[in-house]
Design an enzyme around this catalytic site. Structure first.
Site, PDB file in Angstrom:
ATOM      1  N   GLU A 295      21.043   9.284  62.923  1.00  0.00           N
ATOM      2  CA  GLU A 295      20.224   7.824  63.355  1.00  0.00           C
ATOM      3  C   GLU A 295      19.573   7.303  64.355  1.00  0.00           C
ATOM      4  O   GLU A 295      18.900   5.973  64.024  1.00  0.00           O
ATOM      5  CB  GLU A 295      21.279   7.051  62.136  1.00  0.00           C
ATOM      6  N   HIS A 298      15.700   7.475  63.657  1.00  0.00           N
ATOM      7  CA  HIS A 298      15.515   5.942  63.392  1.00  0.00           C
ATOM      8  C   HIS A 298      15.283   4.892  63.605  1.00  0.00           C
ATOM      9  O   HIS A 298      15.243   4.122  62.729  1.00  0.00           O
ATOM     10  CB  HIS A 298      16.186   5.774  61.627  1.00  0.00           C
ATOM     11  N   HIS A 304      11.589  10.234  56.619  1.00  0.00           N
ATOM     12  CA  HIS A 304      11.629  11.596  56.997  1.00  0.00           C
ATOM     13  C   HIS A 304      10.488  12.253  57.706  1.00  0.00           C
ATOM     14  O   HIS A 304      10.696  13.924  56.698  1.00  0.00           O
ATOM     15  CB  HIS A 304      12.650  12.592  56.490  1.00  0.00           C
TER      16      HIS A 304
END
Length: 370
Positions: A295, A298, A304
């Site tokens: 995470e 991100h 991805h």
């Protein structure tokens, strides 16, 4: 003994001084012996018959700290004796109390003359010459007191370093080591948090109306204070507003969609799935930690793609390398993994055997930028 205001002349029986006359000639009658003793400066005129015993007697007569307050009923050991005094002249201890000081000086001058490879002898001089003595003294009572104190300290040290090799003693030693590790861990986390400064996590949020909320909060707090994670966030200058608990929708390994983590608005909030599918326990913290690495990636990449997975692997490497605990094992209770075999973290086989490629898609979804 005859005294003057500045220089003390000590007289004794008159004796010849053939050694001095043959070796270095005669020394002027006002040659001075200088020394300090217990804060006072003393000067004695060198005479032909001055002995080591005479100087020691002079010192005893003026040894105020040991002799001034001694009464007849007091311990006689508090008084200085001749053998309690140590006189050093030019690096050598004057151990013979009957030795003439002038003979020692003559021998010293003769030795110096030979070392300079000269055949001339010292002639009579009319200027004053000063010789320095080094004087120390310790009374018998003080020596005995120091010896007793040393024996006491030695006995105490023996007790301190003695190991208790019984089962109880070894168990206590292990407990002391664990306490020390916990204290060190807490201090290091505080240091890492302070060093990170404004970079790190803001608030901690757990789901309401679920059991064991304090344990859930403890897991999130431990992750938020993880030294390696904080160091990594400080390096990348990441600041996440909230680290929160994610409700465990779906069954791991069974449901078509099973979200393990979520990053909202590239760092506004990160949510992590802490609990097992049946809400009765918690997933292993190492697995939750890996989801957090995902995470954090991100914060930069929403999709991805290759850049995302490259950053995720970099984050994991940095968090592990910059973690001072060195892989000692983490648990939600804050102690090593070896001490957390059954502490409510859960032993769900589906969770413990979760494959690494689950992050890439399939039945599990670790979330992207929402």
């Amino acid at each position: 003994k005859q005294h003057t205001t500045q220089i003390i002349t000590i007289k004794s029986n008159q004796r010849g001084n053939s050694l001095l006359e043959n070796a270095v000639g005669s020394i002027h009658s006002m040659t001075i012996l200088h020394f300090t003793f217990r804060g006072g400066k003393h000067e004695i005129e060198l005479t032909d018959d001055l002995t080591v015993h005479d100087i020691k007697s002079y010192i005893i007569a003026r040894s105020v700290p040991d002799n001034a307050n001694v009464r007849d009923n007091d311990d006689a050991d508090e008084r200085l004796a001749i053998d309690d005094i140590r006189i050093v002249f030019q690096g050598k201890v004057l151990s013979n109390n009957d030795e003439l000081i002038i003979d020692r000086i003559a021998a010293s001058n003769k030795s110096e003359s030979k070392s300079k490879n000269t055949l001339t002898t010292t002639t009579t001089t009319q200027i004053k010459k000063k010789y320095n003595l080094f004087v120390t003294a310790t009374s018998s009572a003080t020596k005995r007191s120091m010896e007793e104190e040393m024996k006491t300290m030695t006995a105490q040290n023996r007790r301190l370093v003695r190991d208790d090799l019984t089962a109880t003693g070894m168990a206590k030693e292990r407990q002391r080591k664990l306490r020390g590790q916990r204290v060190l861990q807490q201090q290091q986390r505080r240091h890492a948090s302070a060093k990170a400064g404004k970079y790190g996590f803001g608030s901690i949020e757990v789901l309401p109306n679920l059991p064991k909320q304090e344990q859930a909060r403890s897991i999130l707090t431990q992750l938020a204070n993880d030294p390696g994670i904080l160091a990594c966030m400080n390096k990348h200058r990441w600041n996440v507003g909230s680290l929160a608990e994610l409700y465990p929708d779906g069954n791991v390994g069974q449901s078509a969609v099973c979200v393990m983590g979520l990053n909202r608005n590239k760092g506004q909030q990160i949510l992590l799935r802490l609990r097992t599918d049946d809400l009765s326990g918690f997933r292993k913290i190492l697995s939750i930690r890996k989801v957090l690495f995902h995470e954090l990636a991100h914060n930069v990449h929403s999709d991805h793609d290759n850049d995302f997975f490259q950053l995720m692997r970099q984050i994991e490497k940095e968090c592990n390398e910059m973690d001072w605990t060195g892989g000692a094992g983490l648990s939600s209770s804050g102690v090593g993994a070896e001490n957390s075999s059954n502490d409510g973290l859960g032993t769900d086989a589906d969770v413990t055997t979760e494959p690494m490629n689950a992050y890439e898609g399939g039945a599990y979804r670790l979330g992207g930028a929402e």
